[in-house]
Scaffold this motif. Structure first.
Motif, PDB file in Angstrom:
ATOM      1  N   ARG A 131       0.843  -1.193   0.000  1.00 11.92           N
ATOM      2  CA  ARG A 131       0.000   0.000   0.000  1.00 11.92           C
ATOM      3  C   ARG A 131       0.887   1.255   0.000  1.00 11.92           C
ATOM      4  NH1 ARG A 131      -5.208   0.479   1.272  1.00 11.92           N
ATOM      5  NH2 ARG A 131      -5.244  -1.523   2.359  1.00 11.92           N
ATOM      6  N   GLY A 132       0.708   2.069  -1.008  1.00  8.96           N
ATOM      7  CA  GLY A 132       1.394   3.349  -1.046  1.00  8.96           C
ATOM      8  C   GLY A 132       2.682   3.373  -1.842  1.00  8.96           C
ATOM      9  N   TYR A 133       3.175   2.223  -2.268  1.00  8.82           N
ATOM     10  CA  TYR A 133       4.405   2.242  -3.058  1.00  8.82           C
ATOM     11  C   TYR A 133       4.498   0.985  -3.925  1.00  8.82           C
ATOM     12  CZ  TYR A 133       6.463  -1.173   0.156  1.00  8.82           C
ATOM     13  OH  TYR A 133       6.728  -2.306   0.884  1.00  8.82           O
ATOM     14  N   THR A 134       5.345   1.068  -4.931  1.00 10.96           N
ATOM     15  CA  THR A 134       5.649  -0.073  -5.797  1.00 10.96           C
ATOM     16  C   THR A 134       7.160  -0.171  -5.942  1.00 10.96           C
ATOM     17  OG1 THR A 134       5.480   1.278  -7.803  1.00 10.96           O
ATOM     18  CG2 THR A 134       3.500   0.080  -7.104  1.00 10.96           C
ATOM     19  N   LEU A 135       7.653  -1.373  -6.177  1.00 15.05           N
ATOM     20  CA  LEU A 135       9.076  -1.592  -6.380  1.00 15.05           C
ATOM     21  C   LEU A 135       9.345  -1.895  -7.847  1.00 15.05           C
ATOM     22  CD1 LEU A 135       9.912  -3.868  -3.310  1.00 15.05           C
ATOM     23  CD2 LEU A 135      10.201  -1.392  -3.505  1.00 15.05           C
ATOM     24  N   SER A 136      10.495  -1.411  -8.326  1.00 17.72           N
ATOM     25  CA  SER A 136      10.873  -1.702  -9.709  1.00 17.72           C
ATOM     26  C   SER A 136      10.964  -3.208  -9.894  1.00 17.72           C
ATOM     27  CB  SER A 136      12.208  -1.033 -10.045  1.00 17.72           C
ATOM     28  OG  SER A 136      13.209  -1.425  -9.119  1.00 17.72           O
ATOM     29  N   GLU A 137      10.434  -3.693 -10.998  1.00 14.25           N
ATOM     30  CA  GLU A 137      10.332  -5.135 -11.227  1.00 14.25           C
ATOM     31  C   GLU A 137      11.690  -5.797 -11.382  1.00 14.25           C
ATOM     32  OE1 GLU A 137       7.716  -7.092 -11.189  1.00 14.25           O
ATOM     33  OE2 GLU A 137       6.334  -5.485 -10.672  1.00 14.25           O
ATOM     34  N   ALA A 138      12.443  -5.375 -12.401  1.00 16.17           N
ATOM     35  CA  ALA A 138      13.710  -6.035 -12.695  1.00 16.17           C
ATOM     36  C   ALA A 138      14.872  -5.400 -11.935  1.00 16.17           C
ATOM     37  CB  ALA A 138      13.989  -6.003 -14.193  1.00 16.17           C
ATOM     38  N   GLY A 139      14.849  -4.072 -11.780  1.00 13.23           N
ATOM     39  CA  GLY A 139      15.974  -3.404 -11.147  1.00 13.23           C
ATOM     40  C   GLY A 139      17.142  -3.264 -12.106  1.00 13.23           C
ATOM     41  N   ASP A 140      18.151  -2.536 -11.677  1.00 10.91           N
ATOM     42  CA  ASP A 140      19.352  -2.316 -12.483  1.00 10.91           C
ATOM     43  C   ASP A 140      20.512  -3.090 -11.879  1.00 10.91           C
ATOM     44  OD1 ASP A 140      17.982  -0.521 -14.141  1.00 10.91           O
ATOM     45  OD2 ASP A 140      18.345   1.140 -12.746  1.00 10.91           O
ATOM     46  N   LEU A 143      26.333  -4.898 -10.057  1.00 11.22           N
ATOM     47  CA  LEU A 143      27.537  -5.724 -10.147  1.00 11.22           C
ATOM     48  C   LEU A 143      27.134  -7.156 -10.465  1.00 11.22           C
ATOM     49  CD1 LEU A 143      30.637  -5.806  -7.915  1.00 11.22           C
ATOM     50  CD2 LEU A 143      29.244  -7.877  -8.030  1.00 11.22           C
ATOM     51  N   ARG A 144      27.931  -7.801 -11.267  1.00 13.73           N
ATOM     52  CA  ARG A 144      27.725  -9.227 -11.524  1.00 13.73           C
ATOM     53  C   ARG A 144      29.076  -9.921 -11.593  1.00 13.73           C
ATOM     54  NH1 ARG A 144      25.606  -9.509 -17.861  1.00 13.73           N
ATOM     55  NH2 ARG A 144      27.584  -8.895 -18.844  1.00 13.73           N
ATOM     56  N   GLN A 145      29.163 -11.067 -10.976  1.00 13.31           N
ATOM     57  CA  GLN A 145      30.388 -11.856 -10.961  1.00 13.31           C
ATOM     58  C   GLN A 145      30.056 -13.316 -11.183  1.00 13.31           C
ATOM     59  OE1 GLN A 145      32.835 -11.432  -7.482  1.00 13.31           O
ATOM     60  NE2 GLN A 145      33.400  -9.320  -7.921  1.00 13.31           N
ATOM     61  N   GLY A 146      30.925 -14.010 -11.858  1.00  9.77           N
ATOM     62  CA  GLY A 146      30.746 -15.440 -12.071  1.00  9.77           C
ATOM     63  C   GLY A 146      32.078 -16.152 -11.972  1.00  9.77           C
ATOM     64  N   LEU A 147      32.050 -17.365 -11.471  1.00  7.45           N
ATOM     65  CA  LEU A 147      33.274 -18.147 -11.323  1.00  7.45           C
ATOM     66  C   LEU A 147      32.965 -19.609 -11.570  1.00  7.45           C
ATOM     67  CD1 LEU A 147      36.264 -18.264 -10.501  1.00  7.45           C
ATOM     68  CD2 LEU A 147      35.521 -18.471  -8.124  1.00  7.45           C
ATOM     69  N   LEU A 148      33.719 -20.210 -12.499  1.00  6.53           N
ATOM     70  CA  LEU A 148      33.613 -21.642 -12.773  1.00  6.53           C
ATOM     71  C   LEU A 148      34.819 -22.335 -12.165  1.00  6.53           C
ATOM     72  CD1 LEU A 148      32.412 -21.707 -16.504  1.00  6.53           C
ATOM     73  CD2 LEU A 148      31.030 -21.820 -14.415  1.00  6.53           C
ATOM     74  N   GLY A 207      21.144 -13.474 -18.328  1.00  9.19           N
ATOM     75  CA  GLY A 207      19.767 -13.712 -17.933  1.00  9.19           C
ATOM     76  C   GLY A 207      18.940 -12.451 -18.019  1.00  9.19           C
ATOM     77  N   PRO A 208      17.767 -12.433 -17.398  1.00  5.83           N
ATOM     78  CA  PRO A 208      16.890 -11.244 -17.422  1.00  5.83           C
ATOM     79  C   PRO A 208      17.569 -10.028 -16.811  1.00  5.83           C
ATOM     80  CG  PRO A 208      15.722 -13.181 -16.612  1.00  5.83           C
ATOM     81  CD  PRO A 208      17.156 -13.563 -16.682  1.00  5.83           C
ATOM     82  N   GLY A 209      17.398  -8.881 -17.451  1.00  2.62           N
ATOM     83  CA  GLY A 209      17.960  -7.641 -16.923  1.00  2.62           C
ATOM     84  C   GLY A 209      19.470  -7.591 -16.933  1.00  2.62           C
ATOM     85  N   ALA A 210      20.109  -8.332 -17.823  1.00  2.00           N
ATOM     86  CA  ALA A 210      21.575  -8.377 -17.956  1.00  2.00           C
ATOM     87  C   ALA A 210      22.251  -9.098 -16.799  1.00  2.00           C
ATOM     88  CB  ALA A 210      22.152  -6.971 -18.113  1.00  2.00           C
ATOM     89  N   GLU A 211      21.500  -9.854 -15.997  1.00  3.78           N
ATOM     90  CA  GLU A 211      22.122 -10.641 -14.929  1.00  3.78           C
ATOM     91  C   GLU A 211      22.904 -11.798 -15.533  1.00  3.78           C
ATOM     92  OE1 GLU A 211      19.399 -11.877 -11.939  1.00  3.78           O
ATOM     93  OE2 GLU A 211      18.441  -9.909 -11.757  1.00  3.78           O
ATOM     94  N   ILE A 212      23.938 -12.229 -14.826  1.00  4.49           N
ATOM     95  CA  ILE A 212      24.745 -13.345 -15.291  1.00  4.49           C
ATOM     96  C   ILE A 212      24.161 -14.639 -14.727  1.00  4.49           C
ATOM     97  CG2 ILE A 212      26.382 -13.278 -13.368  1.00  4.49           C
ATOM     98  CD1 ILE A 212      28.591 -13.903 -15.399  1.00  4.49           C
TER      99      ILE A 212
END
Length: 242
Positions: A131-140, A143-148, A207-212
């Protein structure tokens, strides 16, 4: 003389009967002891070796976020990510990804939308209403990091194995602008398998929103047995910048 022969043979028959009973009793006790010992050995081997080898791999993830400092509108946040083998079998960590997403809150005049909490709920798998506010769906993505790790890639990479009950932590500093975001969402994804199984090669993808994200190199429709060896654990937590 006949009576004397009968009298002399009676003790022999009695001794033979006693010998037979004692032999059977002793043999029965011996077999019982051997059987109990064999069962104890089997139980020990089953509990120590067989049962753990049949158990599925299980890894839990926790994230602790604390403010590490600030300069103007920029806030430094320390993230401590701990991965723990909570199963009964050894685990080989194949890869991990971190995605830090900035979340914006949009506030409405008048304190809220009419019918924000209507009596009739929509038919859906998840409901999230405020009530009274909404949050951005995907967000910006901030930082993204990945390690294999070894086994998931042919490139040089260190191994990462966890014995049952073992835990490993990793610290990371993230910087966020609170003039741009109201909170950050820290997402962690782990890919792993049993240490006794053949490792599953992985690759990174967007992935969605440029996520790794991570995905198997194999085609799961053509080679489902390979993808069945791969397990994942996902975790997300939020931190307010206010």
């Amino acid at each position: 003389m006949g009576d004397e022969g009968k009298a002399s043979s009676a003790p022999k028959e009695a001794a033979k009967g006693r010998f037979s009973v004692e032999t059977v009793s002793s043999l029965t006790q011996t077999l019982a002891i051997v059987g109990a010992g064999a069962w104890a050995v089997y139980t020990f081997i089953y509990e120590a070796r067989i049962k753990p080898s049949l158990a599925p791999p299980a890894v839990s993830v926790t994230t602790n976020l604390v403010k590490a400092g600030e300069r103007g509108d920029r806030v430094a946040i320390r993230s401590t990510v701990t991965r723990t083998n909570v199963g009964q079998t050894g685990v080989r960590i194949l890869g991990l990804t971190y995605n830090v997403v900035g979340i914006k809150a949009r506030f409405e005049e008048g304190g809220g939308r009419a019918g924000a909490f209507a009596d009739t709920l929509p038919k859906a798998s998840m409901v999230e209403q405020a009530r009274g506010y909404t949050l951005s769906e995907a967000g910006d993505v901030i930082l993204r990091q990945g390690l294999l790790f070894a086994g998931a890639t042919d490139l040089p990479s260190a191994p990462s194995d966890l014995n049952p009950g073992e835990a490993v932590s990793r610290d990371l500093i993230v910087y966020a602008d609170r003039s741009q975001f109201d909170s950050i969402r820290f997402k962690v994804s782990l890919a792993y398998g049993k240490s006794t199984d053949e490792a599953v090669p992985l690759r990174f993808e967007t992935g969605p929103g440029a996520e790794i994200a991570m995905a198997p190199e194999a085609d799961c429709r053509a080679e489902p047995e390979i993808c069945r060896r791969l397990k994942t654990t996902d975790f997300a937590t939020e931190f307010s910048l206010w």
